[in-house]
Design a protein around this motif. Structure first.
Motif, mmCIF file in Angstrom:
data_model
loop_
_atom_site.group_PDB
_atom_site.id
_atom_site.type_symbol
_atom_site.label_atom_id
_atom_site.label_comp_id
_atom_site.label_asym_id
_atom_site.label_seq_id
_atom_site.Cartn_x
_atom_site.Cartn_y
_atom_site.Cartn_z
ATOM 1 N N SER A 155 0.825 -1.212 0.000
ATOM 2 C CA SER A 155 0.000 0.000 0.000
ATOM 3 C C SER A 155 0.859 1.263 0.000
ATOM 4 O O SER A 155 0.490 2.269 -0.615
ATOM 5 N N SER A 156 2.027 1.225 0.644
ATOM 6 C CA SER A 156 2.927 2.380 0.634
ATOM 7 C C SER A 156 3.480 2.628 -0.765
ATOM 8 O O SER A 156 3.543 3.778 -1.222
ATOM 9 N N VAL A 157 3.881 1.558 -1.448
ATOM 10 C CA VAL A 157 4.392 1.708 -2.815
ATOM 11 C C VAL A 157 3.278 2.228 -3.724
ATOM 12 O O VAL A 157 3.494 3.121 -4.543
ATOM 13 N N ARG A 158 2.082 1.697 -3.571
ATOM 14 C CA ARG A 158 0.932 2.152 -4.373
ATOM 15 C C ARG A 158 0.665 3.641 -4.116
ATOM 16 O O ARG A 158 0.427 4.405 -5.050
ATOM 17 N N THR A 159 0.748 4.062 -2.858
ATOM 18 C CA THR A 159 0.549 5.472 -2.513
ATOM 19 C C THR A 159 1.635 6.344 -3.132
ATOM 20 O O THR A 159 1.342 7.414 -3.683
ATOM 21 N N LEU A 160 2.882 5.901 -3.053
ATOM 22 C CA LEU A 160 3.985 6.660 -3.654
ATOM 23 C C LEU A 160 3.815 6.783 -5.160
ATOM 24 O O LEU A 160 4.046 7.853 -5.735
ATOM 25 N N LEU A 161 3.401 5.705 -5.804
ATOM 26 C CA LEU A 161 3.153 5.763 -7.252
ATOM 27 C C LEU A 161 2.014 6.737 -7.549
ATOM 28 O O LEU A 161 2.078 7.498 -8.523
ATOM 29 N N GLY A 162 0.990 6.741 -6.710
ATOM 30 C CA GLY A 162 -0.117 7.693 -6.881
ATOM 31 C C GLY A 162 0.355 9.130 -6.768
ATOM 32 O O GLY A 162 -0.085 10.004 -7.537
ATOM 33 N N LYS A 163 1.271 9.401 -5.833
ATOM 34 C CA LYS A 163 1.824 10.752 -5.696
ATOM 35 C C LYS A 163 2.627 11.140 -6.929
ATOM 36 O O LYS A 163 2.572 12.280 -7.389
ATOM 37 N N LEU A 164 3.372 10.180 -7.470
ATOM 38 C CA LEU A 164 4.145 10.456 -8.688
ATOM 39 C C LEU A 164 3.224 10.723 -9.875
ATOM 40 O O LEU A 164 3.542 11.545 -10.733
ATOM 41 N N VAL A 165 2.078 10.051 -9.912
ATOM 42 C CA VAL A 165 1.074 10.330 -10.946
ATOM 43 C C VAL A 165 0.551 11.754 -10.775
ATOM 44 O O VAL A 165 0.480 12.529 -11.740
ATOM 45 N N GLU A 166 0.195 12.131 -9.534
ATOM 46 C CA GLU A 166 -0.308 13.480 -9.246
ATOM 47 C C GLU A 166 0.702 14.555 -9.620
ATOM 48 O O GLU A 166 0.335 15.628 -10.101
ATOM 49 N N LYS A 167 1.975 14.288 -9.398
ATOM 50 C CA LYS A 167 3.038 15.251 -9.700
ATOM 51 C C LYS A 167 3.356 15.308 -11.193
ATOM 52 O O LYS A 167 4.126 16.160 -11.632
ATOM 53 N N GLY A 168 2.804 14.379 -11.956
ATOM 54 C CA GLY A 168 3.033 14.384 -13.398
ATOM 55 C C GLY A 168 4.286 13.680 -13.853
ATOM 56 O O GLY A 168 4.682 13.797 -15.012
ATOM 57 N N HIS A 169 4.918 12.934 -12.964
ATOM 58 C CA HIS A 169 6.136 12.212 -13.331
ATOM 59 C C HIS A 169 5.845 10.832 -13.908
ATOM 60 O O HIS A 169 6.659 10.270 -14.629
ATOM 61 N N VAL A 170 4.692 10.271 -13.551
ATOM 62 C CA VAL A 170 4.362 8.892 -13.901
ATOM 63 C C VAL A 170 2.947 8.841 -14.462
ATOM 64 O O VAL A 170 2.056 9.556 -14.013
ATOM 65 N N GLY A 171 2.764 7.979 -15.452
ATOM 66 C CA GLY A 171 1.437 7.688 -15.975
ATOM 67 C C GLY A 171 1.099 6.239 -15.669
ATOM 68 O O GLY A 171 1.960 5.482 -15.207
ATOM 69 N N HIS A 172 -0.143 5.857 -15.910
ATOM 70 C CA HIS A 172 -0.508 4.458 -15.683
ATOM 71 C C HIS A 172 -1.613 4.056 -16.644
ATOM 72 O O HIS A 172 -2.330 4.889 -17.191
ATOM 73 N N ARG A 173 -1.716 2.746 -16.852
ATOM 74 C CA ARG A 173 -2.787 2.178 -17.666
ATOM 75 C C ARG A 173 -3.222 0.881 -17.007
ATOM 76 O O ARG A 173 -2.450 0.254 -16.273
ATOM 77 N N GLU A 174 -4.462 0.510 -17.263
ATOM 78 C CA GLU A 174 -4.944 -0.745 -16.702
ATOM 79 C C GLU A 174 -4.433 -1.911 -17.527
ATOM 80 O O GLU A 174 -4.380 -1.848 -18.749
ATOM 81 N N SER A 175 -4.050 -2.945 -16.832
ATOM 82 C CA SER A 175 -3.624 -4.184 -17.472
ATOM 83 C C SER A 175 -4.277 -5.314 -16.686
ATOM 84 O O SER A 175 -3.724 -5.780 -15.679
ATOM 85 N N GLY A 176 -5.453 -5.695 -17.116
ATOM 86 C CA GLY A 176 -6.222 -6.677 -16.339
ATOM 87 C C GLY A 176 -6.655 -6.046 -15.035
ATOM 88 O O GLY A 176 -7.100 -4.894 -15.016
ATOM 89 N N PRO A 177 -6.454 -6.752 -13.931
ATOM 90 C CA PRO A 177 -6.896 -6.226 -12.639
ATOM 91 C C PRO A 177 -5.910 -5.257 -11.974
ATOM 92 O O PRO A 177 -6.139 -4.808 -10.863
ATOM 93 N N LYS A 178 -4.808 -4.935 -12.643
ATOM 94 C CA LYS A 178 -3.800 -4.075 -12.007
ATOM 95 C C LYS A 178 -3.455 -2.902 -12.902
ATOM 96 O O LYS A 178 -3.782 -2.874 -14.091
ATOM 97 N N TYR A 179 -2.794 -1.927 -12.317
ATOM 98 C CA TYR A 179 -2.252 -0.800 -13.067
ATOM 99 C C TYR A 179 -0.801 -1.087 -13.402
ATOM 100 O O TYR A 179 -0.073 -1.673 -12.602
ATOM 101 N N VAL A 180 -0.394 -0.623 -14.577
ATOM 102 C CA VAL A 180 1.011 -0.654 -14.970
ATOM 103 C C VAL A 180 1.450 0.805 -15.068
ATOM 104 O O VAL A 180 0.784 1.625 -15.705
#
Length: 132
Positions: A40-65
């Motif tokens: 959950s901490s890694v997921r939260t950190l990735l979410g912050k990076l998405v908010e900051k515009g450094h990281v994008g994501h896409r759905e791949s089955g039941p998970k985000y890549v």
């Protein structure tokens, strides 16, 4: 410098992993991290990076890549700028001098010649008024 430019140690660690892997799930990131925090901490950190515009994501089955949106060169320049401001009184001269002191024995004559050529090229561009 915006808030988006400032990354925590863990965020920088995750960005490094994403640059190496090019895309990764939370689990992939955790497996690549030394001393990884919880899922959950890694997921939260990735979410912050998405908010900051450094990281994008896409759905791949039941998970985000996740994948980096900021070019590594731009991110490294921003990070280096932060280091120069924080530790070298905003002086590139002091930073370069410190790097040379740290690695002088590790630099080959060819690398030192290349550094000299780079400095001379920057001096020529500066004297001609060209943007550096």
């Amino acid at each position: 410098m915006t808030k988006a430019d400032k990354l925590s140690r863990r965020e920088r660690q995750i960005m490094d992993i994403l640059y190496r892997l090019e895309h990764a799930s939370v689990k992939d990131v955790m497996e690549a991290m030394e001393d990884a925090p919880s899922y959950s901490s890694v997921r939260t950190l990735l979410g912050k990076l998405v908010e900051k515009g450094h990281v994008g994501h896409r759905e791949s089955g039941p998970k985000y890549v996740y994948f980096p949106l900021v070019a590594r060169e731009k991110a490294s320049r921003s990070a280096l700028g932060n280091v120069v401001r924080t530790f070298f009184d905003d002086s590139p001269y002091l930073a370069v001098n410190s790097l040379l002191d740290m690695s002088l024995d590790e630099l080959s004559d060819e690398e030192l010649d290349e550094l000299k050529s780079m400095i001379q090229a920057h001096k020529r561009r500066k004297s001609s008024g060209e943007e550096v």
